[in-house]
Scaffold this motif. Structure first.
Motif, PDB file in Angstrom:
ATOM      1  N   ASN A 113       0.612  -1.225  -0.121  1.00 40.88           N
ATOM      2  CA  ASN A 113       0.009  -0.003  -0.041  1.00 40.88           C
ATOM      3  C   ASN A 113       0.854   1.150  -0.062  1.00 40.88           C
ATOM      4  O   ASN A 113       0.570   2.252  -0.606  1.00 40.88           O
ATOM      5  CB  ASN A 113      -0.829   0.035   1.142  1.00 40.88           C
ATOM      6  CG  ASN A 113      -2.009  -1.161   1.116  1.00 40.88           C
ATOM      7  OD1 ASN A 113      -2.312  -1.725   0.064  1.00 40.88           O
ATOM      8  ND2 ASN A 113      -2.492  -1.537   2.343  1.00 40.88           N
TER       9      ASN A 113
ATOM     10  N   LYS B  81       2.231   1.775  -3.583  1.00 40.90           N
ATOM     11  CA  LYS B  81       1.024   2.177  -4.324  1.00 40.90           C
ATOM     12  C   LYS B  81       0.813   3.857  -4.189  1.00 40.90           C
ATOM     13  O   LYS B  81       0.600   4.540  -5.315  1.00 40.90           O
ATOM     14  CB  LYS B  81      -0.228   1.557  -4.161  1.00 40.90           C
ATOM     15  CG  LYS B  81      -0.323   0.120  -4.550  1.00 40.90           C
ATOM     16  CD  LYS B  81      -1.534  -0.524  -3.954  1.00 40.90           C
ATOM     17  CE  LYS B  81      -2.939  -0.141  -4.162  1.00 40.90           C
ATOM     18  NZ  LYS B  81      -3.748  -0.917  -3.288  1.00 40.90           N
ATOM     19  N   LYS B  82       1.453   4.440  -3.432  1.00 40.66           N
ATOM     20  CA  LYS B  82       1.258   5.755  -3.008  1.00 40.66           C
ATOM     21  C   LYS B  82       2.499   6.525  -4.117  1.00 40.66           C
ATOM     22  O   LYS B  82       2.187   7.866  -4.264  1.00 40.66           O
ATOM     23  CB  LYS B  82       1.517   6.332  -1.654  1.00 40.66           C
ATOM     24  CG  LYS B  82       0.460   5.782  -0.842  1.00 40.66           C
ATOM     25  CD  LYS B  82       0.679   6.223   0.610  1.00 40.66           C
ATOM     26  CE  LYS B  82      -0.756   5.781   1.395  1.00 40.66           C
ATOM     27  NZ  LYS B  82      -0.348   5.847   2.879  1.00 40.66           N
ATOM     28  N   TYR B  83       3.388   5.755  -4.522  1.00 39.47           N
ATOM     29  CA  TYR B  83       4.247   6.221  -5.458  1.00 39.47           C
ATOM     30  C   TYR B  83       3.815   5.798  -6.966  1.00 39.47           C
ATOM     31  O   TYR B  83       4.626   5.999  -7.659  1.00 39.47           O
ATOM     32  CB  TYR B  83       5.634   5.861  -5.269  1.00 39.47           C
ATOM     33  CG  TYR B  83       6.284   6.326  -3.795  1.00 39.47           C
ATOM     34  CD1 TYR B  83       6.949   7.197  -3.635  1.00 39.47           C
ATOM     35  CD2 TYR B  83       6.258   5.334  -2.684  1.00 39.47           C
ATOM     36  CE1 TYR B  83       7.484   7.589  -2.511  1.00 39.47           C
ATOM     37  CE2 TYR B  83       6.633   6.063  -1.482  1.00 39.47           C
ATOM     38  CZ  TYR B  83       7.270   7.059  -1.441  1.00 39.47           C
ATOM     39  OH  TYR B  83       7.861   7.350  -0.331  1.00 39.47           O
TER      40      TYR B  83
END
Length: 351
Positions: free
Chosen positions: A307, A310-312
Motif C-alpha cells: 500500500n 502504491k502511493k508512489y
C-alpha cells in the motif's frame, strides 16, 4: 437446563480453543450468552431474561458482505405474569455481517437479517412469529490464540404482534476449516478400448530434466519469479534481484514508520524507471507468539508495504504481498538481536 447449556458451551469453547486454527479459514463458530429486554406485549413476569446460543458463520471473499451467519438461541424457562404458565422461546436467525476494522485487533461490525421465534407455550400476545433483527457490535482478536471476543446489541421485531425486544450478547468466536488454494488433480487411468483393460503408463528410460519454463536455471518448483525474461541473470529464487528494504516494525504492529520513507521512495524509483519489473513483497516475523498469529501479522506487514508503494504511483498489478510468518528465520530467535533481524521485509524483482 441453564446449567446444561452453560456446560455445553464451555465444552465447545475448550474443544476448539485448544486447537491451533489457521489464519485462513472458511467458517467461524461462536458460542454466546445473551440477555433480552422485552416489552410488555410478551406478558412475561421477567422483562430481562437469560439466553444461550451458538452461531456458525461462513466467511466470504471479494464481496461487500464479509460473513453469512446462522444462529440458534434458546431462552431460560420464562414465567407469564399473573399466571402459573411458563414457556421457552427458541429463535433461529440468518444474518449478513459486515466488518469495519478499527485497528489490528479491534473492529466494529454491523448485522441484519431474518429469523423465526418458536414460543413453546403461547399466551397473551406472546406467539410464534417471523422476526427481523439488526444491530451493531465490537470484535477483539486475542493475540497468539486465534480466537476473538464478540459483543453486540440487536433490535428484534416480531412481525406477528409488532413485539419489540432488545438483545445484548457476549460470545467467543473460533475459526474452523482451513482454506486450501491448491487444485486437486485427479489421475485418470488409460483404458485400451479394444481389450478393455487398464494399461500402466509407459516409463521412458531417458533422463528428463526438471521443468524450467522461463529457462533461467531455477526449476519451476523453486522459482518465485516464473516469468523472468530469457537470458537475464537471476538469484537462487529465480528473480532478477532481492532487495532487503530493512523495514523494522514495532512489536505486534504493521504500521510503517516515517523513517523508512526514503527507502520506499528509492525502491519505487527503481520500478518507475523499469516498467517491465514486478515485485513480490515478502514479510517475516520472529518466533514470539503462535504460528497463526505470526502468519497473520506478516501478511499485514507485507500488505502495508504494498500500500505504501502504491502511493508512489506503482500499479497494484505489479505488486504482490506474501507473508511467511516465522517460518524463514535468518538468525536465532533466542535473543533480541536475532529477533530484530528476523522481523524483516524483502522484495523480489521480476522482469
Amino acid at each position: 437446563m441453564k446449567k446444561i447449556l452453560v456446560s455445553s458451551l464451555l465444552s465447545t469453547m475448550i474443544l476448539f480453543a485448544a486447537s491451533n486454527p489457521s489464519k485462513e479459514y472458511s467458517y467461524e463458530i461462536t458460542p454466546f450468552a445473551a440477555g433480552i429486554l422485552t416489552d410488555s406485549k410478551a406478558g412475561l413476569d421477567d422483562k430481562n431474561y437469560f439466553n444461550a446460543g451458538i452461531s456458525l458463520g461462513k466467511n466470504l471473499d471479494d464481496t461487500f458482505i464479509d460473513q453469512i451467519e446462522v444462529a440458534y438461541l434458546r431462552s431460560d424457562n420464562l414465567k407469564y405474569k399473573d399466571s402459573t404458565g411458563s414457556t421457552h422461546v427458541n429463535r433461529l436467525f440468518l444474518n449478513a455481517v459486515k466488518n469495519f476494522p478499527l485497528n489490528e485487533k479491534l473492529s466494529a461490525y454491523a448485522l441484519a437479517g431474518l429469523g423465526y421465534q418458536d414460543v413453546t407455550h403461547e399466551a397473551f400476545e406472546h406467539k410464534d412469529s417471523a422476526i427481523l433483527n439488526y444491530g451493531l457490535g465490537l470484535r477483539y482478536d486475542i493475540p497468539y490464540y486465534g480466537i476473538s471476543v464478540k459483543s453486540d446489541v440487536r433490535h428484534l421485531i416480531a412481525t406477528q404482534n409488532n413485539e419489540n425486544d432488545l438483545m445484548y450478547t457476549l460470545g467467543l468466536a473460533m475459526p474452523l476449516g482451513k482454506k486450501y488454494s491448491d487444485d486437486i488433480k485427479a489421475t485418470v487411468p488409460i483404458v485400451n478400448e479394444e481389450k478393455k483393460e487398464i494399461l500402466a503408463p509407459k516409463v521412458e528410460k531417458t533422463l528428463v530434466s526438471p521443468e524450467d519454463d522461463d529457462q533461467d536455471g531455477v526449476i519451476n518448483k523453486l522459482d518465485k519469479c516464473p516469468n523472468t525474461t530469457k537470458g537475464v541473470k537471476v538469484n537462487t529464487d529465480g528473480c532478477v534481484e532481492t532487495i532487503n528494504l530493512n523495514i523494522n516494525f514495532d512489536n505486534n504492529s504493521s504500521e510503517i514508520k516515517n523513517t523508512y520513507n526514503e527507502k520506499l521512495a528509492t525502491f519505487a524509483k527503481i520500478m518507475q524507471n523499469n516498467k517491465n519489473l514486478t515485485a513480490v513483497i515478502e514479510a517475516h516475523t520472529d518466533s514470539k507468539g503462535s504460528d497463526s498469529y505470526n502468519q497473520t501479522l506478516s501478511d499485514r506487514r507485507a500488505i502495508s508495504v504494498v500500500n505504501a508503494l502504491k502511493k508512489y504511483n506503482i500499479n497494484s498489478t505489479r505488486l504482490k504481498a506474501i507473508g511467511y510468518g516465522e517460518t524463514q528465520p535468518i538468525a536465532t530467535n533466542e535473543n533480541e538481536q536475532g529477533k530484530s533481524l528476523n522481523r524483516r521485509v524483502t522484495a523480489l524483482l521480476n522482469q
